[in-house]
Structure formats: C-alpha cells, structure tokens
Scaffold this active site. Structure first.
Site, PDB file in Angstrom:
ATOM      1  N   ALA A   1     -12.728 -88.947 -25.986  1.00 20.98           N
ATOM      2  CA  ALA A   1     -12.375 -90.122 -26.786  1.00 20.98           C
ATOM      3  C   ALA A   1     -13.525 -90.670 -27.651  1.00 20.98           C
ATOM      4  O   ALA A   1     -13.353 -90.829 -28.877  1.00 20.98           O
ATOM      5  CB  ALA A   1     -11.810 -91.195 -25.858  1.00 20.98           C
TER       6      ALA A   1
ATOM      7  N   GLN B   1     -11.449 -77.896 -19.624  1.00 22.67           N
ATOM      8  CA  GLN B   1     -12.628 -78.697 -20.003  1.00 22.67           C
ATOM      9  C   GLN B   1     -13.586 -78.857 -18.820  1.00 22.67           C
ATOM     10  O   GLN B   1     -14.800 -78.962 -19.007  1.00 22.67           O
ATOM     11  CB  GLN B   1     -12.191 -80.082 -20.498  1.00 22.67           C
ATOM     12  CG  GLN B   1     -11.536 -80.107 -21.863  1.00 22.67           C
ATOM     13  CD  GLN B   1     -10.031 -79.970 -21.776  1.00 22.67           C
ATOM     14  OE1 GLN B   1      -9.491 -79.375 -20.834  1.00 22.67           O
ATOM     15  NE2 GLN B   1      -9.323 -80.490 -22.769  1.00 22.67           N
TER      16      GLN B   1
ATOM     17  N   ASP C   1      -8.950 -92.277 -22.115  1.00 16.55           N
ATOM     18  CA  ASP C   1      -8.629 -92.173 -23.542  1.00 16.55           C
ATOM     19  C   ASP C   1      -8.037 -93.467 -24.081  1.00 16.55           C
ATOM     20  O   ASP C   1      -8.148 -93.766 -25.271  1.00 16.55           O
ATOM     21  CB  ASP C   1      -7.675 -91.008 -23.793  1.00 16.55           C
ATOM     22  CG  ASP C   1      -8.414 -89.698 -23.668  1.00 16.55           C
ATOM     23  OD1 ASP C   1      -8.589 -89.220 -22.542  1.00 16.55           O
ATOM     24  OD2 ASP C   1      -8.900 -89.200 -24.704  1.00 16.55           O
TER      25      ASP C   1
ATOM     26  N   ASN D   1      -5.660 -90.706 -19.349  1.00 15.22           N
ATOM     27  CA  ASN D   1      -6.780 -89.754 -19.360  1.00 15.22           C
ATOM     28  C   ASN D   1      -6.168 -88.359 -19.252  1.00 15.22           C
ATOM     29  O   ASN D   1      -4.939 -88.209 -19.158  1.00 15.22           O
ATOM     30  CB  ASN D   1      -7.755 -90.046 -18.203  1.00 15.22           C
ATOM     31  CG  ASN D   1      -9.052 -89.254 -18.325  1.00 15.22           C
ATOM     32  OD1 ASN D   1      -9.678 -89.257 -19.398  1.00 15.22           O
ATOM     33  ND2 ASN D   1      -9.468 -88.572 -17.285  1.00 15.22           N
TER      34      ASN D   1
HETATM   35  O1  MRU Z   1      -8.157 -83.415 -24.690  1.00 12.34           O
HETATM   36  P1  MRU Z   1      -9.561 -83.897 -24.505  1.00 12.34           P
HETATM   37  O2  MRU Z   1     -10.506 -82.852 -24.046  1.00 12.34           O
HETATM   38  O3  MRU Z   1     -10.058 -84.653 -25.726  1.00 12.34           O
HETATM   39  O4  MRU Z   1      -9.446 -84.973 -23.326  1.00 12.34           O
HETATM   40  C1  MRU Z   1     -10.588 -85.688 -22.968  1.00 12.34           C
HETATM   41  C2  MRU Z   1     -10.414 -86.564 -21.802  1.00 12.34           C
HETATM   42  O5  MRU Z   1      -9.327 -86.718 -21.272  1.00 12.34           O
HETATM   43  C3  MRU Z   1     -11.622 -87.330 -21.352  1.00 12.34           C
HETATM   44  O6  MRU Z   1     -11.597 -87.525 -19.970  1.00 12.34           O
HETATM   45  C4  MRU Z   1     -11.617 -88.698 -22.053  1.00 12.34           C
HETATM   46  O7  MRU Z   1     -11.510 -88.553 -23.436  1.00 12.34           O
HETATM   47  C5  MRU Z   1     -12.813 -89.505 -21.737  1.00 12.34           C
HETATM   48  S1  MRU Z   1     -14.249 -88.842 -22.512  1.00 12.34           S
HETATM   49  C6  MRU Z   1     -15.562 -89.856 -22.249  1.00 12.34           C
END
Ligand code: MRU
Length: 348
Positions: free
Chosen positions: A48, A197, A238, A248
């Site tokens: 995010a 991830q 997010d 999230n």
């Molecule tokens: O789809 P992504 O990889 O962008 O998802 C990211 C997440 O869900 C993270 O946990 C969230 O953005 C927090 S990042 C500090």
C-alpha cells in the site's frame, strides 16, 4: 542495508521490479506514466505505501511531458493522468490518498502558479510523500517494537516490509526496529498464495537483514500456532475502516481467526494514510479481483485444469473484533477503535 524500493532519478522513476525477486534484483526505470501504471497493476511495485509513492511520481511523469498547452489544458490533462493512475488498483487507499495530495496541488495552481512552477511543486510533493514514508515507518517500527518481548517469534502474512514502502516497512519495520533495539526476533513467513509475496519477498528481505526467518505454506499456520511456536502475528494493511475492520492480503482473515482460536495477539501495523474513515466498516472496502491465471498458471506452470472457474480476490477483510491492536505512527489503538483512529487521523 536499506533498500530503496522506489526513487526519483534524473527525471524518471526507478523501482525494484518485485516480480523478478528473489532470483534477480532488477530495477525498472521509466519516464512514462503509463509504464508506471502497468508496473503497479502487474505488482512490479506493490504494497500500500509503495503504490501511493509510485502514484505520486506517476503524476509527475505524466505532466512533465506536457508542453505548449494552456494552463487550463495542463490542469485537465493532469487530472486525466490522475484518473488513469487511480484506475490501477482499487483496494489500497494509500494510492487514492497520494493522488488526492497531487490533485489538490494541481487544482490550486490555477491562476496562482505557472505551468513550470506547478510541475516543480508536484515533484516536491511526490518527494515529500516518499520522505515522509521513511520517517513514518521508523516511528511505526518504534511504536510496534514496544509490543515485542525479547526472543519473540512472530508470524506474518504477505510482505509489509521494505519492499512495500519507501525503504523500511510497516509490520516488518516493527521487526527491524525491535532487532535494532537488540531484541532477538524470529519470524515465520506465510508463503502467501497465489503470488507468493511472503516466500519471494518477505523471506528475501529478512535474510538480507540477517533476521531469523522460516518459510511456511499458508496452510501450516494453524499447526505452528498449535505447537506454541508463535507469540504474536504482525500484518500490514491496505485499508482500515473507521471501526478498525482491516483489508489486507487475502488469507490475513484466516490467520486472524487462527490467532483468536489460539489466543495469540494479532497486530495490524499501518500508517495513518491507510485509514479510510469515510467507510463506517469493512463491508464497503473495494476488493480487487485478480486474473484466474495467477491461480491456475502461477509463474508459468499449469496447476489446474484449463477452463476451471476461479475466484481470486487479492484481499480480504479482518473484522476489528479479531484485531488485538492497530499500531500507527501516532500511537497504538486498542479495544474500541473508532475514537482513537479518528484522533490519529485528525492529528496529522
Ligand atoms: O497485492 P499486494 O502485494 O500489493 O498486497 C500487499 C499487502 O497486502 C500488504 O500486506 C499491504 O499492502 C501492507 S504493505 C505495508
């Protein structure tokens, strides 16, 4: 070793292409806002706070090429660029928060600044968003570290680390801060299906930083909790609604239910820019749907029959009742979140 996930370099954006990790540390450099928009969609830059920073620079890239236009054309083209970037990913509110800051400057520029002055002002704003993130994450880290005893073992989901922010991370920033304070912290990282991830990014950056990390399949979380291996869960966010409901990475809700069952504290760590107090609760948080191939043909290998129906939300919403505390750079909220979150937001 601080990682510069994203930076401004010689009139272009330079970012780590996270789709190449952990095999290669490769950078994408572009001065084209549409290439940057594609990079956000394709998760070359993700997390995010990082996509908020990227979107801010995306506006700068888009307007820097506008020449021989009137001021009103400049503003209307700038607003179109903002709309384009706003269409890249729907869930992380940091994207819209950063674009809101850029939009305000563009709109205020009418009659007050020349086009060149506006371009310079927009660049300064995007750079401020990035610099602020560096500081905010360190404050978040310090606040969150107070929750971690020495020798704690933490379970995390997805990547809320350096790679998801300018350079330090939110949930993983707490681990960095605790270890900078001299605490010995161990981490279990969920692999985070379907785009991994956790496996590709979280373990990679923790290993770079010499933090003890063990990778588990998502479906192993219950077992490690049952075995008493986990002291707390730390995740990023997010979008957080006014009552504390938190969107999230999909699978976070599973982990929260498991933590509740095993009476393990479940902490959400996020900057105030992730709060969306316009939403009463999490039911109206827009949830991004991803392409079915990410599940059936992940990383180029077919793992499900061609033509099978797939449901692939990128995020889920954890009800606030399952969250032990929400850690922000302004402080830690517990229990009834509404008033505390409002205070944090209004205090920015
Ligand atoms: O789809 P992504 O990889 O962008 O998802 C990211 C997440 O869900 C993270 O946990 C969230 O953005 C927090 S990042 C500090």
């Amino acid at each position: 070793m601080p990682l510069n996930t994203i930076e401004w370099k010689n009139g272009a954006v330079r970012l780590i292409d996270q789709t190449k990790l952990p095999i290669e540390l490769e950078y994408l450099q572009t001065d084209d806002y549409q290439v940057l928009g594609d990079a956000i969609r394709q998760l070359k830059v993700r997390g995010a706070p990082a996509i908020g920073i990227a979107a801010g620079f995306g506006v700068v890239l888009g307007v820097q090429h506008l020449r021989d236009v009137s001021q009103s054309e400049f503003i209307s083209k700038g607003l179109k660029i903002i709309d384009y970037l706003a269409g890249t990913r729907p869930t992380a509110v940091n994207l819209f928060w950063a674009l809101g800051r850029m939009r305000a400057i563009l709109e205020q520029s009418a009659g007050e600044m020349s086009i060149e002055q506006t371009k310079a002002r927009l660049l300064r704003e995007a750079q401020d968003i990035l610099e602020e993130d560096r500081k905010i994450c360190r404050n978040l880290g310090r606040n969150g570290a107070s929750l971690l005893p020495d020798n704690a073992t933490v379970l995390t989901h997805c990547n809320a680390g350096s790679l998801a922010t300018a350079d330090y991370g939110t949930a993983i920033g707490v681990i960095y801060a605790a270890s900078e304070e001299g605490k010995n912290i161990r981490v279990y990282a969920d692999e985070t299906r379907p785009l991994l991830q956790g496996a590709r990014l979280t373990t990679w950056e923790l290993m770079q930083n010499k933090i003890d990390v063990t990778l588990i399949c998502d479906n192993t979380a219950a077992f490690v909790m049952q075995q008493g291996k986990i002291d707390c869960v730390l995740v990023g966010a997010d979008r957080i609604a006014a009552n504390g409901d938190t969107a999230n990475k999909v699978g976070t809700y599973n982990v929260a239910v498991l933590a509740h069952h095993h009476q393990i504290p479940f902490y959400v760590v996020a900057p105030v820019s992730t709060l969306d107090l316009t939403l009463e609760n999490g039911s109206r948080i827009p949830i991004e749907q991803r392409a079915s191939e990410e599940v059936t043909m992940g990383f180029g290998k077919r793992t499900a029959p061609s033509g099978v129906k797939v449901f692939s939300p990128a995020f889920d919403v954890t009800p606030h009742k399952l969250i032990t505390a929400i850690v922000t750079e302004k402080g830690i909220a517990r229990g009834s979140y509404r008033d505390k979150l409002k205070k944090f937001k209004n205090n920015t």
